[in-house]
Design a protein around this motif. Structure first.
Motif, PDB file in Angstrom:
ATOM      1  N   MET A 108       0.847  -1.182   0.000  1.00 25.61           N
ATOM      2  CA  MET A 108       0.000   0.000   0.000  1.00 25.61           C
ATOM      3  C   MET A 108       0.894   1.248   0.000  1.00 25.61           C
ATOM      4  N   ALA A 109       0.608   2.168  -0.897  1.00 28.47           N
ATOM      5  CA  ALA A 109       1.419   3.376  -1.025  1.00 28.47           C
ATOM      6  C   ALA A 109       1.272   4.272   0.199  1.00 28.47           C
ATOM      7  N   LYS A 110       2.397   4.771   0.652  1.00 28.25           N
ATOM      8  CA  LYS A 110       2.429   5.677   1.802  1.00 28.25           C
ATOM      9  C   LYS A 110       3.053   6.978   1.329  1.00 28.25           C
ATOM     10  N   ASP A 111       2.229   8.000   1.173  1.00 28.59           N
ATOM     11  CA  ASP A 111       2.659   9.284   0.656  1.00 28.59           C
ATOM     12  C   ASP A 111       3.657   9.928   1.612  1.00 28.59           C
ATOM     13  N   PRO A 112       4.880  10.245   1.156  1.00 25.55           N
ATOM     14  CA  PRO A 112       5.873  10.827   2.057  1.00 25.55           C
ATOM     15  C   PRO A 112       5.463  12.187   2.626  1.00 25.55           C
ATOM     16  N   VAL A 113       4.634  12.926   1.924  1.00 22.82           N
ATOM     17  CA  VAL A 113       4.164  14.217   2.435  1.00 22.82           C
ATOM     18  C   VAL A 113       3.279  14.005   3.663  1.00 22.82           C
ATOM     19  N   GLU A 114       2.574  12.870   3.703  1.00 18.56           N
ATOM     20  CA  GLU A 114       1.720  12.548   4.852  1.00 18.56           C
ATOM     21  C   GLU A 114       2.498  11.832   5.961  1.00 18.56           C
ATOM     22  N   THR A 115       3.406  10.922   5.592  1.00 16.56           N
ATOM     23  CA  THR A 115       4.138  10.151   6.606  1.00 16.56           C
ATOM     24  C   THR A 115       5.272  10.946   7.241  1.00 16.56           C
ATOM     25  N   ASN A 116       5.819  11.912   6.495  1.00 20.40           N
ATOM     26  CA  ASN A 116       6.976  12.695   6.958  1.00 20.40           C
ATOM     27  C   ASN A 116       6.779  14.173   6.623  1.00 20.40           C
ATOM     28  N   PRO A 117       5.730  14.800   7.176  1.00 21.93           N
ATOM     29  CA  PRO A 117       5.406  16.184   6.800  1.00 21.93           C
ATOM     30  C   PRO A 117       6.458  17.214   7.211  1.00 21.93           C
ATOM     31  N   ASP A 118       7.319  16.887   8.164  1.00 20.21           N
ATOM     32  CA  ASP A 118       8.379  17.823   8.542  1.00 20.21           C
ATOM     33  C   ASP A 118       9.534  17.815   7.547  1.00 20.21           C
ATOM     34  N   ASN A 119       9.557  16.800   6.674  1.00 18.95           N
ATOM     35  CA  ASN A 119      10.663  16.663   5.730  1.00 18.95           C
ATOM     36  C   ASN A 119      10.278  16.918   4.275  1.00 18.95           C
ATOM     37  N   TYR A 120       9.075  16.505   3.885  1.00 18.77           N
ATOM     38  CA  TYR A 120       8.636  16.612   2.488  1.00 18.77           C
ATOM     39  C   TYR A 120       7.567  17.685   2.324  1.00 18.77           C
ATOM     40  N   ARG A 121       7.662  18.424   1.199  1.00 17.38           N
ATOM     41  CA  ARG A 121       6.580  19.341   0.837  1.00 17.38           C
ATOM     42  C   ARG A 121       6.439  19.356  -0.679  1.00 17.38           C
ATOM     43  N   VAL A 122       5.211  19.527  -1.138  1.00 16.26           N
ATOM     44  CA  VAL A 122       4.927  19.616  -2.569  1.00 16.26           C
ATOM     45  C   VAL A 122       5.263  21.033  -3.025  1.00 16.26           C
ATOM     46  N   VAL A 123       6.132  21.143  -4.048  1.00 18.22           N
ATOM     47  CA  VAL A 123       6.498  22.463  -4.566  1.00 18.22           C
ATOM     48  C   VAL A 123       5.904  22.712  -5.947  1.00 18.22           C
ATOM     49  N   PHE A 124       5.406  21.650  -6.608  1.00 19.36           N
ATOM     50  CA  PHE A 124       4.746  21.782  -7.911  1.00 19.36           C
ATOM     51  C   PHE A 124       3.982  20.504  -8.179  1.00 19.36           C
ATOM     52  N   GLU A 125       2.830  20.642  -8.828  1.00 26.50           N
ATOM     53  CA  GLU A 125       2.061  19.459  -9.216  1.00 26.50           C
ATOM     54  C   GLU A 125       1.167  19.806 -10.390  1.00 26.50           C
ATOM     55  N   ASN A 126       1.088  18.857 -11.350  1.00 26.67           N
ATOM     56  CA  ASN A 126       0.103  18.945 -12.417  1.00 26.67           C
ATOM     57  C   ASN A 126      -0.384  17.531 -12.714  1.00 26.67           C
ATOM     58  N   GLU A 127      -1.047  17.325 -13.839  1.00 23.44           N
ATOM     59  CA  GLU A 127      -1.627  16.012 -14.117  1.00 23.44           C
ATOM     60  C   GLU A 127      -0.583  14.952 -14.459  1.00 23.44           C
ATOM     61  N   ARG A 128       0.678  15.329 -14.749  1.00 21.43           N
ATOM     62  CA  ARG A 128       1.698  14.362 -15.143  1.00 21.43           C
ATOM     63  C   ARG A 128       2.802  14.133 -14.125  1.00 21.43           C
ATOM     64  N   VAL A 129       3.112  15.152 -13.298  1.00 18.02           N
ATOM     65  CA  VAL A 129       4.194  15.016 -12.319  1.00 18.02           C
ATOM     66  C   VAL A 129       3.828  15.701 -11.013  1.00 18.02           C
TER      67      VAL A 129
END
Length: 116
Positions: free
Chosen positions: A1-22
């Motif tokens: 089961m996929a574990k999103d690093p932004v959710e599991t490690n919010p102090d370390n990971y942050r989304v800086v860009f997102e679109n439909e492909r990346v």
């Protein structure tokens, strides 16, 4: 089961860009930091600092040492990362949202980043 690093490690990971492909994640930590287990889809990793890390999953571990400015392919994987060096880690991950080609049954992909 996929574990999103932004959710599991919010102090370390942050989304800086997102679109439909990346999705582009920024990762930062300090010496001695250990992440909780998380997943990455196929990604390109770009290092913004020199670092030394241990990547572990399913009883396997490798040590990775990369200079600032390195660009590496990261095959889809679940892992725990440990900063075993003396410097902070700063990287970016360009996560692909497209499906990967099927792997042969029973195959286990590489662990950690590769130059391919």
């Amino acid at each position: 089961m996929a574990k999103d690093p932004v959710e599991t490690n919010p102090d370390n990971y942050r989304v800086v860009f997102e679109n439909e492909r990346v999705r582009v994640l920024e990762y930062m930590d300090f010496p001695g930091n250990v992440t909780t287990e998380h997943s990455h889809p196929d990604s390109v990793m770009i290092t913004a600092s020199d670092f030394r890390r241990r990547i572990s999953t399913q009883g396997r571990s490798i040590e990775v040492e990369l200079p600032s400015g390195a660009v590496r392919w990261l095959p889809a994987q679940d892992h725990v990362g440990s900063n075993i060096g003396e410097t902070n880690t700063h990287t970016f991950f360009v996560e692909l949202k497209e499906s990967a080609p099927a792997s042969p049954p029973g195959s286990r992909g590489p662990l950690g980043p590769s130059a391919v």
